[in-house]
Write a protein that holds these residues in place. Structure first.
Motif, PDB file in Angstrom:
ATOM      1  N   PHE A   1       0.832  -1.202   0.000  1.00 18.25           N
ATOM      2  CA  PHE A   1       0.000   0.000   0.000  1.00 18.25           C
ATOM      3  C   PHE A   1       0.869   1.256   0.000  1.00 18.25           C
ATOM      4  CE2 PHE A   1      -1.554   3.281   2.979  1.00 18.25           C
ATOM      5  CZ  PHE A   1      -2.617   3.779   2.261  1.00 18.25           C
ATOM      6  N   ALA A   2       1.889   1.289   0.882  1.00 17.46           N
ATOM      7  CA  ALA A   2       2.769   2.459   0.964  1.00 17.46           C
ATOM      8  C   ALA A   2       3.545   2.646  -0.339  1.00 17.46           C
ATOM      9  CB  ALA A   2       3.728   2.316   2.138  1.00 17.46           C
ATOM     10  N   GLY A   3       3.976   1.521  -0.940  1.00 16.10           N
ATOM     11  CA  GLY A   3       4.712   1.629  -2.204  1.00 16.10           C
ATOM     12  C   GLY A   3       3.858   2.218  -3.316  1.00 16.10           C
ATOM     13  N   LYS A   4       2.631   1.738  -3.441  1.00 15.07           N
ATOM     14  CA  LYS A   4       1.731   2.272  -4.476  1.00 15.07           C
ATOM     15  C   LYS A   4       1.382   3.728  -4.199  1.00 15.07           C
ATOM     16  CE  LYS A   4      -0.477  -2.069  -5.879  1.00 15.07           C
ATOM     17  NZ  LYS A   4      -0.106  -1.960  -7.312  1.00 15.07           N
ATOM     18  N   LEU A   5       1.153   4.040  -2.929  1.00 10.63           N
ATOM     19  CA  LEU A   5       0.818   5.415  -2.568  1.00 10.63           C
ATOM     20  C   LEU A   5       1.975   6.357  -2.873  1.00 10.63           C
ATOM     21  CD1 LEU A   5      -1.052   7.478  -1.232  1.00 10.63           C
ATOM     22  CD2 LEU A   5      -0.144   6.759   0.992  1.00 10.63           C
ATOM     23  N   ARG A   6       3.186   5.929  -2.547  1.00 15.39           N
ATOM     24  CA  ARG A   6       4.362   6.769  -2.792  1.00 15.39           C
ATOM     25  C   ARG A   6       4.576   6.976  -4.286  1.00 15.39           C
ATOM     26  NH1 ARG A   6       7.471   3.982  -0.020  1.00 15.39           N
ATOM     27  NH2 ARG A   6       7.372   5.109   1.961  1.00 15.39           N
ATOM     28  N   SER A   7       4.414   5.906  -5.059  1.00 16.81           N
ATOM     29  CA  SER A   7       4.570   6.024  -6.523  1.00 16.81           C
ATOM     30  C   SER A   7       3.525   6.959  -7.110  1.00 16.81           C
ATOM     31  CB  SER A   7       4.461   4.644  -7.175  1.00 16.81           C
ATOM     32  OG  SER A   7       5.498   3.803  -6.743  1.00 16.81           O
ATOM     33  N   SER A   8       2.293   6.812  -6.649  1.00 14.18           N
ATOM     34  CA  SER A   8       1.211   7.659  -7.151  1.00 14.18           C
ATOM     35  C   SER A   8       1.422   9.117  -6.754  1.00 14.18           C
ATOM     36  CB  SER A   8      -0.129   7.157  -6.618  1.00 14.18           C
ATOM     37  OG  SER A   8      -1.191   7.932  -7.112  1.00 14.18           O
ATOM     38  N   LEU A   9       1.896   9.328  -5.520  1.00 12.79           N
ATOM     39  CA  LEU A   9       2.150  10.692  -5.060  1.00 12.79           C
ATOM     40  C   LEU A   9       3.268  11.334  -5.880  1.00 12.79           C
ATOM     41  CD1 LEU A   9       1.613  12.980  -3.052  1.00 12.79           C
ATOM     42  CD2 LEU A   9       3.263  11.913  -1.502  1.00 12.79           C
ATOM     43  N   PHE A  10       4.322  10.564  -6.145  1.00 12.01           N
ATOM     44  CA  PHE A  10       5.431  11.094  -6.948  1.00 12.01           C
ATOM     45  C   PHE A  10       4.950  11.444  -8.351  1.00 12.01           C
ATOM     46  CE2 PHE A  10       9.149  10.665  -9.724  1.00 12.01           C
ATOM     47  CZ  PHE A  10      10.054  11.497  -9.072  1.00 12.01           C
ATOM     48  N   ALA A  11       4.138  10.559  -8.945  1.00 14.04           N
ATOM     49  CA  ALA A  11       3.605  10.831 -10.286  1.00 14.04           C
ATOM     50  C   ALA A  11       2.719  12.068 -10.270  1.00 14.04           C
ATOM     51  CB  ALA A  11       2.816   9.619 -10.790  1.00 14.04           C
ATOM     52  N   HIS A  12       1.931  12.237  -9.214  1.00 17.69           N
ATOM     53  CA  HIS A  12       1.060  13.411  -9.123  1.00 17.69           C
ATOM     54  C   HIS A  12       1.896  14.684  -8.988  1.00 17.69           C
ATOM     55  CE1 HIS A  12      -2.528  15.742  -8.237  1.00 17.69           C
ATOM     56  NE2 HIS A  12      -1.913  16.247  -7.184  1.00 17.69           N
ATOM     57  N   ILE A  13       2.947  14.630  -8.191  1.00 21.23           N
ATOM     58  CA  ILE A  13       3.817  15.801  -8.033  1.00 21.23           C
ATOM     59  C   ILE A  13       4.450  16.158  -9.371  1.00 21.23           C
ATOM     60  CG2 ILE A  13       5.968  16.612  -6.971  1.00 21.23           C
ATOM     61  CD1 ILE A  13       5.187  14.953  -4.496  1.00 21.23           C
ATOM     62  N   GLN A  14       4.852  15.127 -10.137  1.00 21.04           N
ATOM     63  CA  GLN A  14       5.436  15.386 -11.453  1.00 21.04           C
ATOM     64  C   GLN A  14       4.429  16.043 -12.398  1.00 21.04           C
ATOM     65  OE1 GLN A  14       8.677  14.840 -12.541  1.00 21.04           O
ATOM     66  NE2 GLN A  14       9.085  14.475 -10.383  1.00 21.04           N
ATOM     67  N   SER A  15       3.148  15.803 -12.167  1.00 20.88           N
ATOM     68  CA  SER A  15       2.125  16.371 -13.045  1.00 20.88           C
ATOM     69  C   SER A  15       1.791  17.818 -12.696  1.00 20.88           C
ATOM     70  CB  SER A  15       0.843  15.534 -12.979  1.00 20.88           C
ATOM     71  OG  SER A  15       0.175  15.722 -11.736  1.00 20.88           O
ATOM     72  N   LEU A  16       2.222  18.290 -11.520  1.00 19.73           N
ATOM     73  CA  LEU A  16       1.917  19.661 -11.116  1.00 19.73           C
ATOM     74  C   LEU A  16       2.811  20.647 -11.859  1.00 19.73           C
ATOM     75  CD1 LEU A  16       1.593  19.187  -7.238  1.00 19.73           C
ATOM     76  CD2 LEU A  16      -0.252  19.325  -8.917  1.00 19.73           C
ATOM     77  N   SER A  17       2.319  21.839 -12.039  1.00 16.48           N
ATOM     78  CA  SER A  17       3.109  22.880 -12.682  1.00 16.48           C
ATOM     79  C   SER A  17       4.090  23.483 -11.687  1.00 16.48           C
ATOM     80  CB  SER A  17       2.191  23.981 -13.226  1.00 16.48           C
ATOM     81  OG  SER A  17       1.622  24.718 -12.159  1.00 16.48           O
ATOM     82  N   PHE A  18       5.005  24.297 -12.198  1.00 13.74           N
ATOM     83  CA  PHE A  18       5.984  24.953 -11.328  1.00 13.74           C
ATOM     84  C   PHE A  18       5.287  25.803 -10.274  1.00 13.74           C
ATOM     85  CE2 PHE A  18      10.139  25.018 -14.014  1.00 13.74           C
ATOM     86  CZ  PHE A  18      10.031  23.655 -14.183  1.00 13.74           C
ATOM     87  N   SER A  19       4.149  26.386 -10.619  1.00 14.31           N
ATOM     88  CA  SER A  19       3.441  27.260  -9.675  1.00 14.31           C
ATOM     89  C   SER A  19       3.032  26.496  -8.425  1.00 14.31           C
ATOM     90  CB  SER A  19       2.199  27.869 -10.340  1.00 14.31           C
ATOM     91  OG  SER A  19       2.556  28.694 -11.427  1.00 14.31           O
ATOM     92  N   GLU A  20       2.475  25.274  -8.619  1.00 17.71           N
ATOM     93  CA  GLU A  20       2.051  24.489  -7.457  1.00 17.71           C
ATOM     94  C   GLU A  20       3.246  24.014  -6.638  1.00 17.71           C
ATOM     95  OE1 GLU A  20       0.332  23.703 -10.610  1.00 17.71           O
ATOM     96  OE2 GLU A  20      -1.060  25.182  -9.815  1.00 17.71           O
ATOM     97  N   VAL A  21       4.309  23.582  -7.332  1.00 18.61           N
ATOM     98  CA  VAL A  21       5.499  23.109  -6.622  1.00 18.61           C
ATOM     99  C   VAL A  21       6.122  24.249  -5.816  1.00 18.61           C
ATOM    100  CG1 VAL A  21       7.829  22.165  -6.898  1.00 18.61           C
ATOM    101  CG2 VAL A  21       5.950  21.275  -8.288  1.00 18.61           C
ATOM    102  N   ASP A  22       6.166  25.442  -6.415  1.00 22.29           N
ATOM    103  CA  ASP A  22       6.697  26.602  -5.692  1.00 22.29           C
ATOM    104  C   ASP A  22       5.848  26.910  -4.463  1.00 22.29           C
ATOM    105  OD1 ASP A  22       8.617  26.815  -7.621  1.00 22.29           O
ATOM    106  OD2 ASP A  22       7.642  28.443  -8.719  1.00 22.29           O
TER     107      ASP A  22
END
Length: 609
Positions: free
Chosen positions: A84-105
């Motif tokens: 569960f933690a592995g899938k959640l971490r992978s999904s979270l990383f993929a979601h972060i990669q999908s965010l624009s610079f504005s959200e990451v900033d």
């Protein structure tokens, strides 16, 4: 937090089997006090040794079966929690990669790192303990109470009073702790932010001898975190002594009641021992349940923080169906429309008060080289970041081949643009692997050509393994100039329609810089090239130079035109080309006005040099 349970979908079997085997273990455990009671009332009272041995073997068998069930449950719960933690971490990383610079900033790097590591580890621990104890502990608590009622109703009433009181204490402390654990994680974010900043800038800190000040800053933040953790810890630690006091008080009452009823002949000694064992089991399980509640409290707080990241959506959306426009593509190929066009573009960063760019308009045709220059903070990088759509213009339009960049799918847009950022970043691996980031299926000839144009062939040749030579994390086994040349080669491998060099030759000497610019101009394909630089020497031969000042265009033209008509450009130029006598060649052509600029121009734009 509830929405995150979606990632348990792949572990339905484990999620059922783990608590099931724990309940089996608990069932066997509930029979032990009855066996002990029978051993005392029958075996010991009648001095029946075979019966005592028989009951002892039954207890050993119950222990072995219970241990097997416990190990099986531990296996399934660990498998489900880790998966569960592995899938959640992978999904979270993929979601972060999908965010624009504005959200990451806006979120912050240190916060995202905390969500990916500490928060998900807490959630994993919570899931693991829930699968193991969430059903087992209540089952034993209420099972022990039911078994006590089968022995003696009056004595079992003690259980009926103690269990609700303990539950009230446990859940009351949980409700207080949940918001406090959220504050603990927020302060952990701050500590990680300072740690990351210090480790990233360790050379700067030592160069300016700021170790003591940074240690004090970290110490202050760490003390805040420690104080909050101690505060929450004291509240949750209150749970164990309260539980022990209540259970031991109940045991005293139970022993007194049992003694009276044994004396009256209502209960046997073995039954009293069984009741005490059941009360002890309740004590142990409630302590386990209390620790489970603490862990679950942390997990829920962390889960809500992770869920908050998932709920943050990318502000950059494709505004229309993003299929290629054949009319636009054909017009661009024929040179009928500019490759890049800015129409009254303004940019305001999120949560920033003032505009970083204001009313920018210009166009660039295929094969043209555009130089962008200006003082520090004038908006040079902000301008070029709008082309690959790292940020969206808040006003106006940015067009590529006659189409608004907002109508391109991000993958298609980025394939058209090759960009070399200010900070040269290489990834751990080999030189070849880093170059293939530009184009995954690049041939050996394409890689060699890109290295030649970027003036990086000698960097590769100096490596024992050549292009397959190793690259350490962050490219720390290369100098600043070598990293810049390799990142330029990585962008050139893509053979982009638009090439952006964002102050990416700052660590190169003038001769290498000149050869680089000459090789790019002579390269086949004629990309539109944007060169952001602080050096006028790097852009003086550009077809068009854009001069920025405080986010506005101060002048657009060739080098010669701007020297005549743009004071800002002239000041930057003269601050870099003063001769020993304090008077440059170009300034002598402008007479008295030029001489005055020699004396004052460097002050206004000294940062540009």
């Amino acid at each position: 937090m509830r929405k995150l349970l979606f990632y348990m979908k792949s572990y339905k079997k484990e999620s059922v089997l783990a608590p099931l085997f724990k309940m089996l273990e608990a069932s066997f455990e509930l029979f032990v006090p009855l066996v002990v009671a029978a051993m005392i009332d029958v075996g010991i009272v009648n001095q029946d040794r075979p019966y005592i041995i028989k009951m002892s073997l039954i207890m050993v068998a119950l222990g072995i079966v219970g241990l097997a069930c416990s190990i099986t449950a531990q296996y399934f719960s660990a498998k489900a929690a880790v998966g569960f933690a592995g899938k959640l971490r992978s999904s979270l990383f993929a979601h972060i990669q999908s965010l624009s610079f504005s959200e990451v900033d806006e979120i912050g790097t240190s916060t995202l790192i905390t969500r990916m590591t500490s928060d998900i580890n807490q959630i994993q621990s919570g899931v693991n303990l829930v699968l193991r104890l969430f059903l087992r502990s209540p089952f034993i608590v209420f099972g022990a109470m039911v078994m006590a009622f089968t022995i003696d109703v009056k004595a079992a009433l003690i259980f009926a009073v103690v269990i609700p009181l303990l539950s009230l204490v446990v859940f009351g402390i949980m409700l207080i702790s949940i918001p406090l654990y959220k504050k603990v994680q927020e302060r952990l974010d701050k500590v990680l932010g300072i740690t990351r900043e210090n480790l990233t800038g360790v050379r700067v800190i030592r160069a300016f001898h700021r170790e003591t000040e940074e240690e004090a800053r970290f110490g202050s933040s760490n003390r805040d975190l420690t104080a909050m953790q101690n505060f929450v810890g004291r509240i949750t630690a209150f749970m164990n002594p309260v539980a022990y006091i209540m259970i031991n008080g109940a045991l005293m009452v139970l022993l007194y009641t049992g003694a009276v009823r044994v004396d009256a002949g209502i209960l046997t000694q073995g039954q009293v021992v069984a009741l005490v064992n059941y009360m002890s089991q309740i004590l142990v399980e409630l302590i386990k349940l209390a620790n489970l509640i603490i862990t679950v409290t942390k997990a829920v707080a962390c889960g809500n923080r992770v869920q908050g990241i998932f709920e943050m959506e990318n502000s950059q959306q494709v505004s229309e169906a993003a299929s290629a426009d054949p009319v636009s593509e054909a017009a661009a190929a024929a040179g009928a429309v500019p490759v890049v066009e800015f129409r009254n573009v303004s940019l305001t960063y999120r949560n920033a008060g003032d505009k970083s760019l204001s009313d920018i308009s210009f166009s660039v045709n295929q094969g043209e080289t555009v130089g962008i220059i200006g003082g520090t903070g004038s908006g040079k990088t902000s301008l070029v970041h709008l082309i690959p759509r790292f940020y969206d213009a808040t006003e106006g339009q940015v067009l590529i081949n006659g189409r608004d960049v907002k109508t391109y799918p991000v993958s298609e847009l980025r394939k058209r643009v090759g960009i070399v950022l200010q900070k040269a970043v290489l990834f751990q691996g080999t030189i070849r692997e880093n170059l293939l980031w530009g184009k995954e299926d690049a041939t050996e000839e394409e890689l060699t050509e890109a290295l030649d144009v970027a003036q990086a062939s000698e960097v590769v040749a100096a490596k024992e393994d050549g292009i397959d030579g190793g690259v350490s994390q962050g490219g720390k086994n290369f100098s600043g100039g070598q990293k810049q040349r390799l990142t330029i080669a990585r962008a050139l491998v893509r053979n982009p329609e638009i090439l952006i060099l964002d102050d990416s030759a700052s660590a190169l000497d003038y001769a290498t810089d000149a050869r680089l610019r000459s090789a790019i101009r002579e390269r086949k394909g004629s990309p539109a090239v944007f060169i952001v630089s602080q050096r006028t020497s790097s852009i003086r031969h550009a077809d068009k130079i854009i001069v920025l000042e405080d986010g506005e265009v101060a002048g657009i033209g060739t080098h010669e035109d701007l020297l005549k008509n743009c004071q800002t450009y002239r000041e930057i130029y003269e601050s870099q080309y003063q001769d020993k006598a304090g008077e440059g060649k170009e300034s002598r052509e402008f007479g008295t006005e030029g001489e005055e600029n020699h004396r004052t121009g460097g002050v206004l734009n000294g940062a540009a040099g």
